[in-house]
Design an enzyme around this catalytic site. Structure first.
Site, short mmCIF file in Angstrom:
data_model
loop_
_atom_site.label_atom_id
_atom_site.label_comp_id
_atom_site.label_asym_id
_atom_site.label_seq_id
_atom_site.Cartn_x
_atom_site.Cartn_y
_atom_site.Cartn_z
N CYS A 112 0.83 -1.04 0.02
CA CYS A 112 0.05 0.13 0.19
C CYS A 112 0.93 1.27 -0.03
CB CYS A 112 -0.96 -0.25 1.29
SG CYS A 112 -2.22 -1.38 1.08
N HIS A 251 -3.57 7.12 2.62
CA HIS A 251 -4.13 5.72 2.14
C HIS A 251 -5.37 5.50 2.50
CE1 HIS A 251 -4.12 1.63 1.06
NE2 HIS A 251 -3.65 1.21 2.25
N ASN A 281 -9.91 -0.08 -0.08
CA ASN A 281 -8.56 -0.14 -0.24
C ASN A 281 -8.16 -0.44 -1.44
OD1 ASN A 281 -5.98 -0.40 0.39
ND2 ASN A 281 -6.16 -1.54 2.13
N1 ACO Z 1 -18.58 -8.82 8.78
C1 ACO Z 1 -18.90 -8.90 10.08
N2 ACO Z 1 -18.01 -8.95 11.08
C2 ACO Z 1 -16.63 -9.26 10.98
C3 ACO Z 1 -16.09 -9.02 9.59
C4 ACO Z 1 -17.18 -8.80 8.60
N3 ACO Z 1 -16.73 -8.44 7.32
N4 ACO Z 1 -14.79 -8.97 9.61
C5 ACO Z 1 -14.67 -9.47 11.05
N5 ACO Z 1 -15.74 -9.56 11.64
C6 ACO Z 1 -15.79 -9.94 13.00
C7 ACO Z 1 -14.60 -10.59 13.55
O1 ACO Z 1 -14.79 -12.04 13.26
C8 ACO Z 1 -14.64 -10.41 15.15
O2 ACO Z 1 -15.62 -11.07 15.63
P1 ACO Z 1 -15.56 -11.65 17.39
O3 ACO Z 1 -15.54 -10.37 18.18
O4 ACO Z 1 -16.44 -12.33 17.48
O5 ACO Z 1 -14.32 -12.40 17.22
C9 ACO Z 1 -15.15 -8.83 15.22
O6 ACO Z 1 -15.86 -8.55 13.78
C10 ACO Z 1 -14.15 -7.91 15.49
O7 ACO Z 1 -13.04 -8.09 14.61
P2 ACO Z 1 -11.82 -7.21 14.46
O8 ACO Z 1 -11.01 -7.70 13.41
O9 ACO Z 1 -11.24 -6.93 15.80
O10 ACO Z 1 -12.23 -5.86 13.98
P3 ACO Z 1 -11.74 -4.47 13.87
O11 ACO Z 1 -12.56 -3.42 14.50
O12 ACO Z 1 -10.23 -4.47 14.07
O13 ACO Z 1 -11.96 -4.23 12.22
C11 ACO Z 1 -10.69 -4.09 10.33
C12 ACO Z 1 -11.23 -4.86 11.30
C13 ACO Z 1 -11.73 -3.64 9.51
C14 ACO Z 1 -9.87 -5.32 9.22
C15 ACO Z 1 -9.69 -3.30 10.64
O14 ACO Z 1 -8.98 -4.18 11.82
C16 ACO Z 1 -8.55 -2.74 10.07
O15 ACO Z 1 -8.75 -1.80 9.16
N6 ACO Z 1 -7.37 -2.87 9.89
C17 ACO Z 1 -6.22 -2.35 9.35
C18 ACO Z 1 -6.10 -2.56 7.88
C19 ACO Z 1 -5.52 -2.00 7.07
O16 ACO Z 1 -5.45 -0.81 6.96
N7 ACO Z 1 -4.32 -2.69 6.42
C20 ACO Z 1 -3.31 -2.29 5.56
C21 ACO Z 1 -3.38 -2.09 4.29
S1 ACO Z 1 -3.29 -3.61 3.49
C22 ACO Z 1 -2.21 -3.72 2.27
O17 ACO Z 1 -0.99 -3.34 2.61
C23 ACO Z 1 -2.23 -4.38 1.21
#
Ligand code: ACO
Length: 324
Positions: A112, A251, A281
């Site tokens: 990214c 980003h 993204n």
């Molecule tokens: N729909 C519904 N529920 C979901 C989904 C979904 N699509 N995805 C995950 N959940 C659930 C999980 O299973 C979890 O359930 P549990 O509590 O029963 O275990 C709950 O939602 C919370 O999951 P988390 O992973 O803790 O959720 P979080 O608030 O952290 O959000 C997310 C997840 C959106 C991925 C976030 O962590 C994020 O944006 N992280 C950074 C991503 C990023 O920016 N990456 C870098 C760039 S990528 C690259 O370089 C190619």
């Protein structure tokens, strides 16, 4: 000499995949996706539509905006982690598509952060004598998405953005870039298969190693911290403060990450460019895509101080300051 952005362009595929569409594919909801990420829909490349196809369209628009022809270019850089093929580089395919003569072309791999890295390479080349450098960020993230994994498939989209860097002796353009990495955290965001570690095989495919995996929650925390640090580093390098910024183009991974960084910096959200609601993204394409939309919407004026900033797989994080 400085490198200034002489033109911007972008392109996204026609097909729109909405959160409602994803509700029919995995156990998720529009409410969850919007609340946790800010994403409402994303674009998906058509079958057979590859990275260079998107990149070429964005590049043509950037060249047109810069009032240049492909043959004017001295170098083509493509930031991508979803190139058309493992070999040759997507930049070479783009060079041919654009009819850019026998100009140098290569890809930059920094996930990214790829566009910010590539921009800094282009900047360095302009400072050492090149006149015009094309920098493209293009991705077909859908090609490495596991459509059964709700934790990743709701996040990514396809698209491309491009800028033309031109040499100028005016006191504007790219002021500096600040690039970082921490390979110790490589497994926060990765695609394990298809390279020399786990070459493509039936076993590798059965294990799903061809797909992008991400430890989202851990990545989130590192992202907020590193983005704040890289933003302050860039401003400090020029004795500037957050108040001096006219536009921040981060980003587009997650609106909550961006809001957290803006809040820590004390940056009002009116100065932040957001478009992940429409594209998700798009990895290396996300900043040039957002920048092009901001430019075309008249949000960037001559003399404005613009910061671009990204983090991603590697891990990598990077910022750059541009005097428009
Ligand atoms: N729909 C519904 N529920 C979901 C989904 C979904 N699509 N995805 C995950 N959940 C659930 C999980 O299973 C979890 O359930 P549990 O509590 O029963 O275990 C709950 O939602 C919370 O999951 P988390 O992973 O803790 O959720 P979080 O608030 O952290 O959000 C997310 C997840 C959106 C991925 C976030 O962590 C994020 O944006 N992280 C950074 C991503 C990023 O920016 N990456 C870098 C760039 S990528 C690259 O370089 C190619």
């Amino acid at each position: 000499m400085r490198a200034r952005i002489a033109g911007t362009g972008s392109y996204v595929p026609e097909r729109v995949l909405t959160n409602a569409d994803l509700e029919r594919m995995v156990a998720t909801s529009d409410e969850w996706i919007v609340e946790r990420t800010g994403i409402r829909e994303r674009r998906i490349a058509a079958p057979g539509e590859a990275c260079s196809d998107l990149g070429a369209k964005a590049a043509e628009r950037a060249l047109e905006a810069a009032d240049l022809r492909a043959t004017d270019l001295d170098l083509i850089l493509v930031a991508t982690c979803t190139g058309d093929v493992p070999l040759p580089s997507t930049a070479c395919l783009l060079q041919d598509r654009l009819g850019a003569g026998h100009v140098a072309a290569c890809d930059i791999s920094a996930a990214c952060c790829g566009f910010v890295y590539a921009l800094s390479v282009g900047d360095a080349y302009v400072k050492t004598g090149l006149r015009h450098v094309l920098v493209v960020g293009a991705e077909v993230m859908s090609s490495m998405t596991d459509w059964t994994d709700r934790s990743t498939c709701v996040l990514f989209g396809d698209g491309a953005g491009a800028v033309v860097l031109s040499a100028t002796d005016e006191d504007r353009g790219i002021l500096s870039s600040h690039l970082h990495s921490d390979g110790n955290l490589w497994d926060l965001i990765c695609v394990q298969g298809g390279g020399s570690r786990f070459p493509t095989s039936e076993k590798m495919l059965a294990e799903g190693l061809q797909y992008l995996k991400m430890k989202g929650n851990e990545t989130f925390k590192v992202a907020v911290k590193t983005l704040e640090e890289a933003a302050r580093e860039a401003l400090t390098a020029h004795s500037l403060s957050v108040e001096d910024l006219d536009l921040y183009v981060p980003h587009q991974a997650n609106v909550r990450i961006i809001k957290a960084v803006a809040s820590r910096l004390g940056l009002p959200m009116e100065k932040v460019v957001l478009n992940m609601d429409r594209y998700g993204n798009t990895s290396a394409a996300s900043i040039p895509l957002a920048l092009d939309e901001a430019v075309r919407a008249g949000r960037v004026r001559d003399g404005d101080l613009v910061m671009i900033e990204a983090f991603g797989g590697g891990l990598t994080w990077a910022s750059a300051l541009i005097r428009w």
